[in-house]
Design an enzyme around this catalytic site. Structure first.
Site, PDB file in Angstrom:
ATOM      1  N   TRP A 158      19.216   5.893  62.135  1.00 28.40           N
ATOM      2  CA  TRP A 158      18.775   6.194  63.466  1.00 28.40           C
ATOM      3  C   TRP A 158      18.529   7.884  63.403  1.00 28.40           C
ATOM      4  O   TRP A 158      18.148   8.453  64.750  1.00 28.40           O
ATOM      5  CB  TRP A 158      19.735   5.742  64.551  1.00 28.40           C
ATOM      6  CG  TRP A 158      21.084   6.064  63.918  1.00 28.40           C
ATOM      7  CD1 TRP A 158      21.971   5.376  62.985  1.00 28.40           C
ATOM      8  CD2 TRP A 158      21.890   7.274  63.855  1.00 28.40           C
ATOM      9  NE1 TRP A 158      23.075   5.747  62.950  1.00 28.40           N
ATOM     10  CE2 TRP A 158      22.963   7.138  63.300  1.00 28.40           C
ATOM     11  CE3 TRP A 158      21.535   8.667  64.516  1.00 28.40           C
ATOM     12  CZ2 TRP A 158      24.028   8.218  63.121  1.00 28.40           C
ATOM     13  CZ3 TRP A 158      22.550   9.645  64.276  1.00 28.40           C
ATOM     14  CH2 TRP A 158      23.610   9.307  63.671  1.00 28.40           C
ATOM     15  N   LYS A 182      12.368  -2.200  58.813  1.00 30.77           N
ATOM     16  CA  LYS A 182      13.153  -2.652  59.927  1.00 30.77           C
ATOM     17  C   LYS A 182      14.137  -1.212  60.132  1.00 30.77           C
ATOM     18  O   LYS A 182      14.957  -0.471  59.565  1.00 30.77           O
ATOM     19  CB  LYS A 182      14.587  -3.580  59.245  1.00 30.77           C
ATOM     20  CG  LYS A 182      15.331  -4.162  60.428  1.00 30.77           C
ATOM     21  CD  LYS A 182      16.919  -4.443  60.113  1.00 30.77           C
ATOM     22  CE  LYS A 182      17.734  -3.276  59.756  1.00 30.77           C
ATOM     23  NZ  LYS A 182      17.650  -2.223  61.145  1.00 30.77           N
ATOM     24  N   GLY A 235      20.272   5.427  54.314  1.00 33.43           N
ATOM     25  CA  GLY A 235      21.349   5.092  55.271  1.00 33.43           C
ATOM     26  C   GLY A 235      22.510   5.237  54.488  1.00 33.43           C
ATOM     27  O   GLY A 235      22.550   6.131  53.579  1.00 33.43           O
ATOM     28  N   SER A 236      23.839   4.572  54.876  1.00 28.55           N
ATOM     29  CA  SER A 236      25.152   5.005  54.533  1.00 28.55           C
ATOM     30  C   SER A 236      25.131   4.428  52.956  1.00 28.55           C
ATOM     31  O   SER A 236      24.701   3.522  52.577  1.00 28.55           O
ATOM     32  CB  SER A 236      26.130   4.288  55.424  1.00 28.55           C
ATOM     33  OG  SER A 236      26.032   2.817  55.299  1.00 28.55           O
ATOM     34  N   GLU A 257      18.296   6.508  49.485  1.00 29.52           N
ATOM     35  CA  GLU A 257      18.616   7.724  49.835  1.00 29.52           C
ATOM     36  C   GLU A 257      19.967   7.475  50.776  1.00 29.52           C
ATOM     37  O   GLU A 257      19.807   7.045  52.212  1.00 29.52           O
ATOM     38  CB  GLU A 257      17.402   8.306  50.809  1.00 29.52           C
ATOM     39  CG  GLU A 257      17.355   9.766  50.721  1.00 29.52           C
ATOM     40  CD  GLU A 257      18.061  10.409  51.876  1.00 29.52           C
ATOM     41  OE1 GLU A 257      19.306  10.541  51.739  1.00 29.52           O
ATOM     42  OE2 GLU A 257      17.438  10.729  53.046  1.00 29.52           O
ATOM     43  N   CYS A 291      21.936  13.783  56.566  1.00 29.83           N
ATOM     44  CA  CYS A 291      22.530  13.516  55.389  1.00 29.83           C
ATOM     45  C   CYS A 291      22.615  14.904  54.511  1.00 29.83           C
ATOM     46  O   CYS A 291      23.200  15.056  53.492  1.00 29.83           O
ATOM     47  CB  CYS A 291      21.880  12.444  54.433  1.00 29.83           C
ATOM     48  SG  CYS A 291      20.178  12.582  54.374  1.00 29.83           S
ATOM     49  N   GLU A 388      31.819  12.615  54.528  1.00 29.82           N
ATOM     50  CA  GLU A 388      30.693  13.175  55.365  1.00 29.82           C
ATOM     51  C   GLU A 388      31.071  13.056  56.847  1.00 29.82           C
ATOM     52  O   GLU A 388      31.683  12.166  57.434  1.00 29.82           O
ATOM     53  CB  GLU A 388      29.501  12.125  55.271  1.00 29.82           C
ATOM     54  CG  GLU A 388      28.027  12.804  55.589  1.00 29.82           C
ATOM     55  CD  GLU A 388      26.938  11.995  55.070  1.00 29.82           C
ATOM     56  OE1 GLU A 388      27.060  10.740  54.758  1.00 29.82           O
ATOM     57  OE2 GLU A 388      26.041  12.462  55.042  1.00 29.82           O
TER      58      GLU A 388
HETATM   59  P1  ADP Z   1      24.837   4.240  59.845  1.00 31.88           P
HETATM   60  O1  ADP Z   1      26.267   3.928  59.761  1.00 31.88           O
HETATM   61  O2  ADP Z   1      24.468   5.486  59.784  1.00 31.88           O
HETATM   62  O3  ADP Z   1      24.130   3.604  61.152  1.00 31.88           O
HETATM   63  P2  ADP Z   1      23.715   2.127  58.246  1.00 31.88           P
HETATM   64  O4  ADP Z   1      23.644   2.195  56.515  1.00 31.88           O
HETATM   65  O5  ADP Z   1      24.675   1.366  58.746  1.00 31.88           O
HETATM   66  O6  ADP Z   1      24.139   3.666  58.502  1.00 31.88           O
HETATM   67  O7  ADP Z   1      22.373   2.148  58.693  1.00 31.88           O
HETATM   68  C1  ADP Z   1      21.335   2.464  58.254  1.00 31.88           C
HETATM   69  C2  ADP Z   1      20.067   1.048  58.363  1.00 31.88           C
HETATM   70  O8  ADP Z   1      20.740   0.312  57.674  1.00 31.88           O
HETATM   71  C3  ADP Z   1      20.007   0.962  59.783  1.00 31.88           C
HETATM   72  O9  ADP Z   1      18.665   0.399  59.871  1.00 31.88           O
HETATM   73  C4  ADP Z   1      20.900  -0.441  59.800  1.00 31.88           C
HETATM   74  O10 ADP Z   1      20.334  -1.412  60.826  1.00 31.88           O
HETATM   75  C5  ADP Z   1      20.783  -1.050  58.281  1.00 31.88           C
HETATM   76  N1  ADP Z   1      21.843  -1.969  57.925  1.00 31.88           N
HETATM   77  C6  ADP Z   1      23.050  -1.877  58.352  1.00 31.88           C
HETATM   78  N2  ADP Z   1      23.679  -2.883  57.855  1.00 31.88           N
HETATM   79  C7  ADP Z   1      22.768  -3.708  57.215  1.00 31.88           C
HETATM   80  C8  ADP Z   1      22.868  -4.935  56.366  1.00 31.88           C
HETATM   81  N3  ADP Z   1      23.857  -5.754  56.044  1.00 31.88           N
HETATM   82  N4  ADP Z   1      21.661  -5.311  55.832  1.00 31.88           N
HETATM   83  C9  ADP Z   1      20.566  -4.621  56.028  1.00 31.88           C
HETATM   84  N5  ADP Z   1      20.531  -3.581  56.788  1.00 31.88           N
HETATM   85  C10 ADP Z   1      21.600  -3.200  57.256  1.00 31.88           C
END
Ligand code: ADP
Length: 487
Positions: A158, A182, A235-236, A257, A291, A388
């Site tokens: 996001w 997604k 993402g994370s 990333e 990040c 972080e």
């Molecule tokens: P943040 O904590 O910054 O939201 P996330 O890694 O949870 O970071 O989110 C990054 C992306 O990964 C978002 O699009 C989120 O919906 C997606 N995401 C989170 N959990 C899952 C999962 N189990 N499977 C696939 N995508 C996921």
């Protein structure tokens, strides 16, 4: 509709599958809110397994033709897509601000950045070269060709809802791949707006699909599918590790990333004014939610007090407010969990001897706003030195020697961005070479550009986005061994 833009076609409350704007099969939806005031700005379909499989099938079918499409045609569609993003820059920026909260200045900059990836890869589409290798036997020649991987699943966060997607869409389409995307549930509208513009640019149906809905269900359908040959994720680190494991089942190619813990080092010979400006940009951009944000600012002990004073003065000038207000520099955080983490880091730092020079509290505007914060006398035992923060908190550490600060900067599992300021040429080389990071900003606090390979090492991920290296992540190498070429 709660958002005000010029061209309402850009605001889609549907998923985009096989060139159709659709609802979830069961009609269910999820709410999207504005983090500046918690108002609902719209709804998107709550897609699940069936919709994801339909999108994957459509992407696989469409890719069969796209991979054969001449480079120049692919390039030309991407170029039209780039032009349309530029034309609609203001609306796209407003959509980011509504769903993500950042200031319009930053959101407009993000759209320029998004567009730059589409432009760059429109150009790179024409430069995907192979190799000819001398024969290893009298009658042999070897040719190396590069081919698209196929269907690419793409999961984005996001914090940069447009740019993180654009830098995957660009290379995927340029190389002849198709995508099933997604976006994060907090910020789906920027992704849907990009899909709409790609459609307007003449992108054939099925090549770009955008699914909104449950992350776990959609993610699992993507990783389970044999048709999906690559997953690219931003993402994370935690989610990235889980997805890596899931991708092992079908041995997909992956680009990751992930998180960072960027050190920002100011040596005693640095231009302090420039270092302060760079640190402010690297720390507070996007309310500290990137990040590559400076998470640990190390300042040489001889200039520590002077730096602390100047940095605090500069941070105090940051205007916090709603992103749509033109006087705003810093918007809200994304959600309550983000505020809780910021507060946890500040409380922990205070308990361990940190001195708050600025901020430290929720902003008087209430909601998800937080004051730009500066902490003096930070030390390595604090949480903020290891995790972080993803918020507007700058911990200032002091150091004595080059060797010591490099060891401290590298003492982390992360390796995304790093920064340092010096005017010493020899030190510039030495430190650049020793920092265990994928990216080094030398006398700059901003390193991102479509022309350079963005990415991390260690637990910050694998693969690179942007630059000539960015296309390689979407290509397979094949060699053709040709026999019978006797003289
Ligand atoms: P943040 O904590 O910054 O939201 P996330 O890694 O949870 O970071 O989110 C990054 C992306 O990964 C978002 O699009 C989120 O919906 C997606 N995401 C989170 N959990 C899952 C999962 N189990 N499977 C696939 N995508 C996921």
């Amino acid at each position: 509709m709660k958002i005000e833009i010029n061209n309402n076609n850009l605001f889609k409350e549907k998923a985009y599958i096989s060139g159709q704007w659709v609802d979830a099969n069961d009609g269910s939806t999820i709410e999207v809110t504005n983090p500046a005031n918690q108002e609902i700005i719209g709804h998107v379909p709550n897609c699940g397994l069936e919709e994801t499989n339909a999108a994957i099938d459509a992407a696989a079918e469409a890719q069969k033709k796209w991979r054969q499409c001449p480079a120049k045609e692919k390039s030309s569609i991407l170029r039209s897509f780039y032009d349309l993003i530029c034309v609609h820059q203001e609306d796209l920026a407003r959509i980011i601000t509504y769903e993500q909260g950042k200031s319009m200045t930053e959101a407009t900059g993000e759209i320029t950045y998004s567009a730059s990836f589409i432009e760059w890869f429109a150009e790179e589409a024409k430069r995907i070269y192979g190799d000819v290798i001398p024969g290893h036997l009298h009658d042999r020649r070897t040719i190396v060709i590069k081919q698209p991987i196929g269907v690419v699943a793409c999961i984005t966060p996001w914090n940069f809802p447009s740019a993180m997607l654009a830098r995957k869409i660009g290379p995927a389409l340029a190389t002849g791949c198709s995508l099933v995307c997604k976006p994060a549930k907090q910020t789906p509208f920027s992704a849907l707006a990009l899909a709409y513009l790609a459609e307007q640019a003449g992108l054939p149906k099925g090549l770009l699909n955008v699914l909104t809905g449950n992350a776990q269900t959609i993610g699992k359908a993507m990783t389970d599918s044999n048709l999906v040959r690559k997953l690219t994720f931003t993402g994370s680190t935690e989610t990235g590790k889980m997805l890596l494991k899931e991708c092992a089942k079908t041995v997909k190619k992956v680009s990751m990333e992930l998180g960072g813990l960027a050190p920002f080092i100011v040596f005693e010979d640095a231009n302090i004014e420039a270092a302060i400006a760079g640190a402010i940009a690297a720390k507070y951009r996007n309310t500290g939610q990137t990040c590559v944000c400076a998470n640990r600012i190390y300042v040489h002990q001889d200039i520590y007090d002077e730096f602390c004073e100047g940095f605090t003065k500069a941070a105090a000038k940051i205007q916090t407010g709603e992103g749509l207000d033109p006087t705003t520099d810093q918007g809200p955080l994304i959600d309550e969990a983000a505020l809780a983490k910021v507060e946890e880091h500040i409380n922990d730092a205070q308990n361990q001897g940190g001195l708050i020079l600025l901020g430290g509290r929720r902003h008087k505007l209430g909601g998800l706003f937080f004051e730009p914060t500066v902490i003096k006398d930070a030390n390595d035992a604090m949480l903020i030195a290891h995790e972080e923060t993803f918020g507007p908190v700058a911990p200032l550490f002091s150091f004595a020697t080059e060797e010591e600060v490099i060891a401290r900067a590298n003492d982390t599992p992360f390796g995304l961005a790093s920064y340092f300021y010096t005017t010493d040429l020899a030190k510039s080389w030495r430190v650049s070479e020793q920092l265990e990071y994928g990216m080094v900003g030398l006398n700059t606090g901003i390193v991102s550009t479509e022309m350079a390979p963005f990415g991390g090492i260690k637990e910050s991920g694998m693969g690179r986005e942007g630059s000539k290296y960015g296309v390689e992540d979407y290509l397979e190498i094949k060699y053709i061994s040709i026999a019978g070429i006797d003289r």
